[in-house]
Scaffold this motif. Structure first.
Motif, PDB file in Angstrom:
ATOM      1  N   ASP A   1       0.920  -1.263   0.106  1.00 25.51           N
ATOM      2  CA  ASP A   1      -0.044  -0.065  -0.097  1.00 25.51           C
ATOM      3  C   ASP A   1       0.973   1.301   0.116  1.00 25.51           C
ATOM      4  O   ASP A   1       0.422   2.380  -0.392  1.00 25.51           O
ATOM      5  CB  ASP A   1      -0.869   0.016   1.246  1.00 25.51           C
ATOM      6  CG  ASP A   1      -0.135  -0.300   2.502  1.00 25.51           C
ATOM      7  OD1 ASP A   1       0.846  -0.618   2.546  1.00 25.51           O
ATOM      8  OD2 ASP A   1      -0.819   0.348   3.597  1.00 25.51           O
ATOM      9  N   VAL A   2       1.883   1.247   0.583  1.00 24.29           N
ATOM     10  CA  VAL A   2       3.275   2.194   0.373  1.00 24.29           C
ATOM     11  C   VAL A   2       4.069   1.625  -0.740  1.00 24.29           C
ATOM     12  O   VAL A   2       4.697   0.751  -0.457  1.00 24.29           O
ATOM     13  CB  VAL A   2       3.783   2.586   1.729  1.00 24.29           C
ATOM     14  CG1 VAL A   2       4.884   3.402   1.433  1.00 24.29           C
ATOM     15  CG2 VAL A   2       2.848   3.032   2.716  1.00 24.29           C
ATOM     16  N   GLU A   3       4.078   2.415  -1.893  1.00 29.72           N
ATOM     17  CA  GLU A   3       5.022   1.823  -2.956  1.00 29.72           C
ATOM     18  C   GLU A   3       6.475   2.043  -2.678  1.00 29.72           C
ATOM     19  O   GLU A   3       6.882   3.027  -2.219  1.00 29.72           O
ATOM     20  CB  GLU A   3       4.758   2.278  -4.478  1.00 29.72           C
ATOM     21  CG  GLU A   3       3.214   2.072  -4.732  1.00 29.72           C
ATOM     22  CD  GLU A   3       2.803   2.744  -6.001  1.00 29.72           C
ATOM     23  OE1 GLU A   3       3.660   3.696  -6.511  1.00 29.72           O
ATOM     24  OE2 GLU A   3       1.858   2.362  -6.392  1.00 29.72           O
TER      25      GLU A   3
ATOM     26  N   VAL B   1       3.518   3.976   9.429  1.00 30.88           N
ATOM     27  CA  VAL B   1       3.777   3.926   8.024  1.00 30.88           C
ATOM     28  C   VAL B   1       2.400   2.763   7.921  1.00 30.88           C
ATOM     29  O   VAL B   1       2.071   1.786   8.154  1.00 30.88           O
ATOM     30  CB  VAL B   1       5.098   3.280   7.541  1.00 30.88           C
ATOM     31  CG1 VAL B   1       5.495   2.037   7.915  1.00 30.88           C
ATOM     32  CG2 VAL B   1       5.198   3.362   6.048  1.00 30.88           C
ATOM     33  N   GLY B   2       1.973   3.144   6.405  1.00 30.47           N
ATOM     34  CA  GLY B   2       1.138   2.140   5.992  1.00 30.47           C
ATOM     35  C   GLY B   2      -0.677   2.871   5.848  1.00 30.47           C
ATOM     36  O   GLY B   2      -0.686   3.999   6.654  1.00 30.47           O
ATOM     37  N   THR B   3      -1.229   2.137   5.320  1.00 32.19           N
ATOM     38  CA  THR B   3      -2.882   2.673   5.280  1.00 32.19           C
ATOM     39  C   THR B   3      -3.780   1.816   5.429  1.00 32.19           C
ATOM     40  O   THR B   3      -3.285   0.277   5.768  1.00 32.19           O
ATOM     41  CB  THR B   3      -3.166   3.000   3.784  1.00 32.19           C
ATOM     42  OG1 THR B   3      -3.040   1.945   2.895  1.00 32.19           O
ATOM     43  CG2 THR B   3      -2.201   3.950   2.987  1.00 32.19           C
ATOM     44  N   PRO B   4      -5.050   1.921   5.823  1.00 31.56           N
ATOM     45  CA  PRO B   4      -5.785   0.701   6.426  1.00 31.56           C
ATOM     46  C   PRO B   4      -6.296  -0.189   5.466  1.00 31.56           C
ATOM     47  O   PRO B   4      -6.754  -1.304   5.631  1.00 31.56           O
ATOM     48  CB  PRO B   4      -7.108   1.759   6.583  1.00 31.56           C
ATOM     49  CG  PRO B   4      -6.666   3.174   6.912  1.00 31.56           C
ATOM     50  CD  PRO B   4      -5.531   3.146   5.950  1.00 31.56           C
ATOM     51  N   SER B   5      -5.776  -0.022   4.024  1.00 32.01           N
ATOM     52  CA  SER B   5      -6.106  -0.964   2.933  1.00 32.01           C
ATOM     53  C   SER B   5      -5.015  -1.826   2.697  1.00 32.01           C
ATOM     54  O   SER B   5      -4.899  -2.870   1.994  1.00 32.01           O
ATOM     55  CB  SER B   5      -6.528  -0.480   1.638  1.00 32.01           C
ATOM     56  OG  SER B   5      -5.545   0.546   1.336  1.00 32.01           O
TER      57      SER B   5
END
Length: 326
Positions: free
Chosen positions: A102-104, A231-235
């Motif tokens: 989700d984080v490239e 770091v990161g997103t809920p998805s």
């Protein structure tokens, strides 16, 4: 702003008296002109009147005098100056969830790239160390001035299992100790070079032997702030290949509670990096912050130079405006 000799500021009380004395002198001058001359004949004597501009030189001179009085009081101002040395420990989460894309390109790769940018922000005299943590914490490289060793340690990071955050902080605290332990008993926080821990993770404690709260207490006791980056997103998800070729998708949303506790308990900062660009910004901000410190410095010379310039300007302007006024 503070002053080494504040009693000198009493001189500022004389300024209103000087203003009153000037106004009284102006009224007396005008009265004497009316008594001994005909005001209607003045245009034949002078080609212009200074008008309200005649007050400008006096105002400039008064401001210059005020600056000179403040300078005599030896003012001190708090300014930001570059740090000469410090120790920063990069604590990098290499748990399974850091493989999420989700984080490239992945959370771990983005964190690694941003850490390399962080190295470019901190001064060369800083010692930087690397700690990685998954099921347990391990030293990637002890604090060193050699940036090549730090970059090699970051390049060697690979995902594992678990998230031993408490172990990582405790290990980083031990690594951040000064090279000369007898300095620890010095007076004030400047007795040893400043130390800080920069921890990046996407989750809460999972495994390990040290409770994060206990590790935070150790860092606080040593006056080592723990700056944390979530770091990161809920998805975020991680895909795994099981026996037989089956694939399993695991949701790995970031969990901020532990990181927030660490930063709040130790006097550090908590950041949220939802993408790789924001992550780079966080590292650059922290690098800039750690690269400077607040210091009280005497600024008497600034006020002296300012006062001298105003007195010269005021004198020159006064001579220009009144060079043809009787």
């Amino acid at each position: 702003m503070s002053f080494a000799w504040p009693i000198a500021l009493i001189g500022l009380a004389l300024l209103p008296l000087l203003v009153l004395l000037y106004l009284w002198s102006e009224r007396r001058r005008e009265s004497s002109q009316a008594a001994f001359g005909n005001p209607d004949l003045l245009p034949n004597v002078i080609d212009r009147k200074p008008g309200r501009l005649r007050y400008l030189p006096v105002a400039i001179l008064l401001v210059g005098l005020a600056a000179m009085i403040v300078g005599v009081a030896r003012p001190h101002a708090t300014v930001s100056v570059p740090r000469e040395e410090a120790t920063v420990i990069l604590a990098m989460d290499v748990s399974r969830s850091m493989k999420a894309t989700d984080v490239e390109p992945t959370r771990l790769d983005a964190a690694r790239a941003a850490a390399e940018g962080f190295l470019a922000e901190v001064p060369e005299k800083f010692r930087v160390g690397v700690v990685s943590f998954a099921t347990r914490a391990a030293v990637g490289v002890p604090p060193t001035h050699d940036r090549a060793l730090v970059e090699a340690a970051l390049d060697s990071l690979s995902p594992g299992e678990g998230t031993a955050i408490g172990d990582a902080v405790a290990l980083a605290v031990r690594l951040g100790q000064p090279q000369q332990p007898d300095q620890e008993g010095g007076d004030g926080e400047d007795a040893v070079p400043p130390r800080a821990i920069l921890l990046i993770s996407d989750g809460t404690q999972d495994g390990g032997s040290v409770d994060p709260a206990k590790a935070a207490a150790q860092a606080k006791e040593r006056r080592i702030p723990v700056h944390t980056v979530l770091v990161g997103t809920p998805s975020g998800v991680v895909e795994e290949t099981l026996t037989g070729g089956f694939r399993r998708i695991i949701r790995v949303p970031p969990s901020p509670e532990t990181l927030q506790m660490l930063s709040q308990a130790t006097g550090g900062e908590f950041y949220t990096a939802l993408d790789d660009e924001r992550l780079r910004d966080v590292y650059e901000e922290l690098g800039s912050r750690l690269g400077e410190r607040e210091e009280s410095r005497e600024v008497t010379d600034v006020f002296a130079a300012f006062a001298s310039a105003l007195l010269l300007v005021g004198g020159a302007l006064s001579a220009f405006l009144f060079r043809r006024v009787p």
